[in-house]
Write an enzyme that holds these catalytic residues in place. Sequence first.
Site, PDB file in Angstrom:
ATOM      1  CB  SER A  14      26.302  -1.430 -20.512  1.00 34.15           C
ATOM      2  OG  SER A  14      25.101  -1.637 -19.789  1.00 34.15           O
ATOM      3  CE  LYS A  15      23.033   3.875 -25.384  1.00 36.58           C
ATOM      4  NZ  LYS A  15      23.825   2.965 -26.204  1.00 36.58           N
ATOM      5  CB  SER A  16      22.535  -1.278 -17.482  1.00 29.30           C
ATOM      6  OG  SER A  16      21.956  -2.275 -18.289  1.00 29.30           O
ATOM      7  CB  THR A  57      25.581  -8.025 -20.336  1.00 30.16           C
ATOM      8  OG1 THR A  57      25.248  -8.065 -21.717  1.00 30.16           O
ATOM      9  CG2 THR A  57      26.936  -7.380 -20.130  1.00 30.16           C
ATOM     10  CE  LYS A  61      22.452 -11.734 -20.566  1.00 33.21           C
ATOM     11  NZ  LYS A  61      21.301 -11.420 -21.443  1.00 33.21           N
ATOM     12  CG  ASP A  97      17.766 -11.151 -20.541  1.00 33.32           C
ATOM     13  OD1 ASP A  97      17.766  -9.911 -20.448  1.00 33.32           O
ATOM     14  OD2 ASP A  97      18.816 -11.829 -20.563  1.00 33.32           O
ATOM     15  N   GLY A 118      18.933 -18.416 -34.023  1.00 30.76           N
ATOM     16  CA  GLY A 118      20.013 -18.396 -33.045  1.00 30.76           C
ATOM     17  C   GLY A 118      19.731 -19.394 -31.945  1.00 30.76           C
ATOM     18  CB  ALA A 119      20.991 -22.307 -30.908  1.00 31.78           C
ATOM     19  N   GLY A 120      21.725 -19.442 -28.751  1.00 29.97           N
ATOM     20  CA  GLY A 120      22.492 -19.108 -27.554  1.00 29.97           C
ATOM     21  C   GLY A 120      21.615 -18.888 -26.338  1.00 29.97           C
ATOM     22  N   GLY A 121      22.187 -18.238 -25.329  1.00 32.19           N
ATOM     23  CA  GLY A 121      21.466 -18.025 -24.083  1.00 32.19           C
ATOM     24  C   GLY A 121      20.225 -17.171 -24.246  1.00 32.19           C
TER      25      GLY A 121
END
Length: 261
Positions: A14-16, A57, A61, A97, A118-121
């Site tokens: 993660s770059k956060s 992440t 989520k 997001d 795609g069908a995710g979050g």
Amino acid sequence: MKIFAVIGDPIVHSKSPRMHNNALNTLNFCASYTRYHLQEKNKLKDVVKFFDGVNITIPFKEEACLIADFKDKSVLHIGSANTLLNKNNKIYAYNTDYLGFLKAIEEFKNIKNALILGAGGTARALAYALKTQDIEVAIANRSDGRFEKLNHSVCYLYEQLQPDFQFDLIVNTTSAGLNDMILPCKRDILENLFCNAKYAFDVIYGKNTPFLELARQWNLQTKDGTDMLLWQGVFAFELFLECEQQREEIFKAMNMALNYP
């Protein structure tokens, strides 16, 4: 001193922390930001209570939405959260997001309809974002198992996408191209879509994915997910520190950190 973190599995990439800590230092806030590697989702609520605020992440989520005492409008519609605040022993859930995505595609003009792969979050968050701008949204996926969570969006299996379908914007939310050189669906399906489209966006950041490379071959204007990553971080930072008047300074500091060698 306030302490914030990003929670996920995996999390080392993660770059956060780099982004948020540079913004904290630049704007002289007395706070720090770290990573927390969580492997059991049933412990998320207990871990969140260690911090003043967290970013969430993959793969937590949806769980972040479930454990929240307060959910803002976007979270209620999307069914997932990426930003949690811990205040007065209550957990407040937000989704930045979708806001980051809208900022990232501001240069894409006159979008009337869009197709999300795609069908995710992430797909749900981006579909919500587009619908707030009165853009018609369709979602395509390799299987139909997640379609019931998509809030009545028009849904297709990849093989149901017809050559005469026209979408101004094509968005890839799948992991295809992240660690390999594959496309999210068959090449001929994408080429039929690209020949009628204007723009292509991939949520994967910092990489020339096969999806974006093919889109450019069809002369589409393209973007990866870097600006979305930056702007979702900016909006989360504003929630953490309650500082809505320093948005450009926060963005510059995070962008500088993200581009460090």
